[in-house]
Design a protein around this motif. Structure first.
Motif, PDB file in Angstrom:
ATOM      1  N   GLU A  69      43.329 -56.549  71.341  1.00  0.00           N
ATOM      2  CA  GLU A  69      43.324 -56.037  72.714  1.00  0.00           C
ATOM      3  C   GLU A  69      43.550 -57.181  73.694  1.00  0.00           C
ATOM      4  OE1 GLU A  69      41.049 -51.905  72.831  1.00  0.00           O
ATOM      5  OE2 GLU A  69      39.654 -53.592  72.718  1.00  0.00           O
ATOM      6  N   ARG A  70      43.867 -56.810  74.921  1.00  0.00           N
ATOM      7  CA  ARG A  70      44.240 -57.778  75.946  1.00  0.00           C
ATOM      8  C   ARG A  70      43.319 -57.646  77.155  1.00  0.00           C
ATOM      9  NH1 ARG A  70      49.815 -56.527  76.839  1.00  0.00           N
ATOM     10  NH2 ARG A  70      50.247 -57.810  75.049  1.00  0.00           N
ATOM     11  N   ILE A  71      43.026 -58.803  77.752  1.00  0.00           N
ATOM     12  CA  ILE A  71      42.206 -58.902  78.966  1.00  0.00           C
ATOM     13  C   ILE A  71      43.046 -59.650  79.992  1.00  0.00           C
ATOM     14  CG2 ILE A  71      40.122 -59.962  79.934  1.00  0.00           C
ATOM     15  CD1 ILE A  71      39.091 -59.915  76.932  1.00  0.00           C
ATOM     16  N   MET A  72      42.908 -59.306  81.268  1.00  0.00           N
ATOM     17  CA  MET A  72      43.609 -60.058  82.312  1.00  0.00           C
ATOM     18  C   MET A  72      42.601 -60.532  83.351  1.00  0.00           C
ATOM     19  SD  MET A  72      47.101 -59.269  84.453  1.00  0.00           S
ATOM     20  CE  MET A  72      46.644 -57.610  84.855  1.00  0.00           C
ATOM     21  N   ILE A  73      42.694 -61.820  83.691  1.00  0.00           N
ATOM     22  CA  ILE A  73      41.853 -62.434  84.709  1.00  0.00           C
ATOM     23  C   ILE A  73      42.770 -62.874  85.840  1.00  0.00           C
ATOM     24  CG2 ILE A  73      40.324 -64.363  85.240  1.00  0.00           C
ATOM     25  CD1 ILE A  73      39.562 -64.410  82.285  1.00  0.00           C
ATOM     26  N   CYS A  74      42.452 -62.466  87.068  1.00  0.00           N
ATOM     27  CA  CYS A  74      43.297 -62.799  88.220  1.00  0.00           C
ATOM     28  C   CYS A  74      42.481 -63.498  89.295  1.00  0.00           C
ATOM     29  CB  CYS A  74      43.907 -61.536  88.823  1.00  0.00           C
ATOM     30  SG  CYS A  74      44.907 -60.591  87.674  1.00  0.00           S
ATOM     31  N   GLY A  75      43.079 -64.508  89.892  1.00  0.00           N
ATOM     32  CA  GLY A  75      42.513 -65.200  91.045  1.00  0.00           C
ATOM     33  C   GLY A  75      43.484 -65.075  92.204  1.00  0.00           C
ATOM     34  N   PRO A  76      43.039 -65.354  93.432  1.00  0.00           N
ATOM     35  CA  PRO A  76      43.905 -65.133  94.598  1.00  0.00           C
ATOM     36  C   PRO A  76      45.139 -66.029  94.638  1.00  0.00           C
ATOM     37  CG  PRO A  76      41.818 -66.119  95.256  1.00  0.00           C
ATOM     38  CD  PRO A  76      41.703 -65.790  93.810  1.00  0.00           C
ATOM     39  N   ASP A  77      45.040 -67.249  94.148  1.00  0.00           N
ATOM     40  CA  ASP A  77      46.202 -68.135  94.045  1.00  0.00           C
ATOM     41  C   ASP A  77      46.008 -69.006  92.809  1.00  0.00           C
ATOM     42  OD1 ASP A  77      44.603 -70.450  94.738  1.00  0.00           O
ATOM     43  OD2 ASP A  77      44.844 -69.929  96.847  1.00  0.00           O
ATOM     44  N   TYR A  78      47.026 -69.768  92.453  1.00  0.00           N
ATOM     45  CA  TYR A  78      46.983 -70.528  91.211  1.00  0.00           C
ATOM     46  C   TYR A  78      45.842 -71.552  91.212  1.00  0.00           C
ATOM     47  CZ  TYR A  78      48.468 -73.205  87.166  1.00  0.00           C
ATOM     48  OH  TYR A  78      48.504 -73.834  85.946  1.00  0.00           O
ATOM     49  N   THR A  79      45.651 -72.243  92.342  1.00  0.00           N
ATOM     50  CA  THR A  79      44.613 -73.270  92.408  1.00  0.00           C
ATOM     51  C   THR A  79      43.232 -72.668  92.206  1.00  0.00           C
ATOM     52  OG1 THR A  79      45.982 -74.594  93.890  1.00  0.00           O
ATOM     53  CG2 THR A  79      43.635 -75.103  93.840  1.00  0.00           C
ATOM     54  N   VAL A 138      40.240 -55.773  83.288  1.00  0.00           N
ATOM     55  CA  VAL A 138      40.882 -56.636  84.280  1.00  0.00           C
ATOM     56  C   VAL A 138      39.792 -57.161  85.209  1.00  0.00           C
ATOM     57  CG1 VAL A 138      42.515 -56.770  86.205  1.00  0.00           C
ATOM     58  CG2 VAL A 138      43.071 -55.380  84.200  1.00  0.00           C
ATOM     59  N   ILE A 139      39.815 -58.479  85.434  1.00  0.00           N
ATOM     60  CA  ILE A 139      38.908 -59.109  86.391  1.00  0.00           C
ATOM     61  C   ILE A 139      39.734 -59.590  87.580  1.00  0.00           C
ATOM     62  CG2 ILE A 139      37.349 -61.051  86.829  1.00  0.00           C
ATOM     63  CD1 ILE A 139      36.590 -60.984  83.865  1.00  0.00           C
ATOM     64  N   LEU A 140      39.363 -59.146  88.777  1.00  0.00           N
ATOM     65  CA  LEU A 140      39.969 -59.630  90.020  1.00  0.00           C
ATOM     66  C   LEU A 140      38.910 -60.464  90.725  1.00  0.00           C
ATOM     67  CD1 LEU A 140      41.776 -56.405  91.320  1.00  0.00           C
ATOM     68  CD2 LEU A 140      42.735 -58.271  89.953  1.00  0.00           C
ATOM     69  N   ASP A 141      39.026 -61.782  90.617  1.00  0.00           N
ATOM     70  CA  ASP A 141      38.045 -62.689  91.210  1.00  0.00           C
ATOM     71  C   ASP A 141      38.506 -63.062  92.613  1.00  0.00           C
ATOM     72  OD1 ASP A 141      35.726 -64.199  91.255  1.00  0.00           O
ATOM     73  OD2 ASP A 141      36.684 -65.961  90.363  1.00  0.00           O
ATOM     74  N   MET A 156      46.588 -49.703  87.220  1.00  0.00           N
ATOM     75  CA  MET A 156      47.656 -49.205  86.335  1.00  0.00           C
ATOM     76  C   MET A 156      47.680 -49.936  84.998  1.00  0.00           C
ATOM     77  SD  MET A 156      50.879 -48.363  88.797  1.00  0.00           S
ATOM     78  CE  MET A 156      50.735 -49.674  89.983  1.00  0.00           C
ATOM     79  N   ASN A 157      47.181 -51.172  84.961  1.00  0.00           N
ATOM     80  CA  ASN A 157      47.168 -51.948  83.715  1.00  0.00           C
ATOM     81  C   ASN A 157      46.035 -51.566  82.783  1.00  0.00           C
ATOM     82  OD1 ASN A 157      49.386 -53.790  83.710  1.00  0.00           O
ATOM     83  ND2 ASN A 157      48.423 -54.830  85.430  1.00  0.00           N
ATOM     84  N   LEU A 158      45.076 -50.807  83.260  1.00  0.00           N
ATOM     85  CA  LEU A 158      43.941 -50.417  82.428  1.00  0.00           C
ATOM     86  C   LEU A 158      44.337 -49.254  81.530  1.00  0.00           C
ATOM     87  CD1 LEU A 158      41.130 -50.706  85.084  1.00  0.00           C
ATOM     88  CD2 LEU A 158      41.450 -52.175  83.091  1.00  0.00           C
ATOM     89  N   ARG A 159      44.934 -49.603  80.420  1.00  0.00           N
ATOM     90  CA  ARG A 159      45.365 -48.601  79.444  1.00  0.00           C
ATOM     91  C   ARG A 159      45.441 -49.280  78.082  1.00  0.00           C
ATOM     92  NH1 ARG A 159      50.400 -49.414  82.591  1.00  0.00           N
ATOM     93  NH2 ARG A 159      51.872 -50.447  81.206  1.00  0.00           N
ATOM     94  N   PRO A 160      45.410 -48.507  77.025  1.00  0.00           N
ATOM     95  CA  PRO A 160      45.360 -49.101  75.688  1.00  0.00           C
ATOM     96  C   PRO A 160      46.647 -49.813  75.305  1.00  0.00           C
ATOM     97  CG  PRO A 160      45.590 -46.722  75.529  1.00  0.00           C
ATOM     98  CD  PRO A 160      45.392 -47.047  76.983  1.00  0.00           C
ATOM     99  N   THR A 161      46.471 -50.827  74.466  1.00  0.00           N
ATOM    100  CA  THR A 161      47.607 -51.525  73.873  1.00  0.00           C
ATOM    101  C   THR A 161      47.965 -50.797  72.588  1.00  0.00           C
ATOM    102  OG1 THR A 161      46.805 -53.604  74.760  1.00  0.00           O
ATOM    103  CG2 THR A 161      48.397 -53.748  72.980  1.00  0.00           C
ATOM    104  N   GLY A 162      49.184 -50.316  72.483  1.00  0.00           N
ATOM    105  CA  GLY A 162      49.603 -49.612  71.277  1.00  0.00           C
ATOM    106  C   GLY A 162      48.988 -48.233  71.162  1.00  0.00           C
ATOM    107  N   MET A 163      48.735 -47.789  69.949  1.00  0.00           N
ATOM    108  CA  MET A 163      48.176 -46.460  69.690  1.00  0.00           C
ATOM    109  C   MET A 163      46.668 -46.463  69.889  1.00  0.00           C
ATOM    110  SD  MET A 163      50.789 -44.668  69.045  1.00  0.00           S
ATOM    111  CE  MET A 163      50.107 -43.167  68.394  1.00  0.00           C
ATOM    112  N   ARG A 164      46.154 -45.399  70.475  1.00  0.00           N
ATOM    113  CA  ARG A 164      44.710 -45.262  70.705  1.00  0.00           C
ATOM    114  C   ARG A 164      44.261 -43.902  70.200  1.00  0.00           C
ATOM    115  NH1 ARG A 164      41.901 -44.455  76.522  1.00  0.00           N
ATOM    116  NH2 ARG A 164      39.769 -44.337  75.810  1.00  0.00           N
TER     117      ARG A 164
END
Length: 192
Positions: A69-79, A138-141, A156-164
């Motif tokens: 499975e996949r997790i995504m972590i996001c920050g407001p900018d790269y720094t 998904v984490i939006l920090d 929209m990204n909160l969905r299964p990877t592959g077959m569920r």
């Protein structure tokens, strides 16, 4: 395993090793919370990023996030992403739990965890790079510093990877943390 609720660690027996951590009341509540959306608004140094990271670590330790499975972590900018959110993630998942097996830094940073769990690290400066990622969590920090489009794309990204399987009871979670930023889109949506 991280000693979160206990003052005496099962690893060192004293409560003095780096894995021994005295969580705040809010951090304890977030650790086990299984609602679809969690929001933590707090001042600087209130433990927002740590709370979200520990929640994620707890999910992995409890087997709620599975291999592949996949997790995504996001920050407001790269720094802010690399100096704050990813640094916190690397501390807890690398130094403390020893779960990181591979790190990629640079334009599109990522981490690979034991069990084949992929962690994507993305900046909110370019919301398009978060499209079609199929994430379990998904984490939006510091979400109030991001454009509103990040919230829409994260959902929209909160969905299964592959077959569920049809009867999979697990919740796909969106975790948001932020410092108050005035009456912007985040305040209008969640602050009233």
């Amino acid at each position: 395993m991280v000693a979160l609720r206990e003052e005496i660690c099962g690893v060192c027996g004293s409560g003095q090793c780096p894995g021994c951590f005295k969580a705040s009341t809010v951090q304890n509540e977030i650790y086990y919370d299984d609602r679809e959306t969690l929001v933590f608004v707090g001042s600087r140094n209130s433990g927002k990023s740590t709370s979200m990271t520990l929640h994620l670590l707890g999910m992995i330790e409890r087997g709620e996030i599975r291999a592949g499975e996949r997790i995504m972590i996001c920050g407001p900018d790269y720094t802010q992403l690399m100096d704050g959110t990813v640094k916190t993630f690397d501390y807890w998942f690398g130094e403390i739990a020893g779960l990181i097996t591979h790190k990629v830094n640079g334009n599109k940073p990522s981490r690979m965890l034991r069990g084949g769990i992929e962690v994507l690290c993305r900046s909110g400066m370019n919301p398009d790079q978060t499209r079609s990622k199929e994430c379990r969590l998904v984490i939006l920090d510091e979400v109030a510093q991001m454009p509103m489009e990040m919230l829409e794309l994260a959902s929209m990204n909160l969905r299964p990877t592959g077959m569920r399987p049809k009867n999979d009871p697990r919740v796909f979670q969106l975790l948001m943390s932020t410092t108050p930023r005035g009456m912007n889109w985040f305040y209008r949506r969640y602050g009233k």
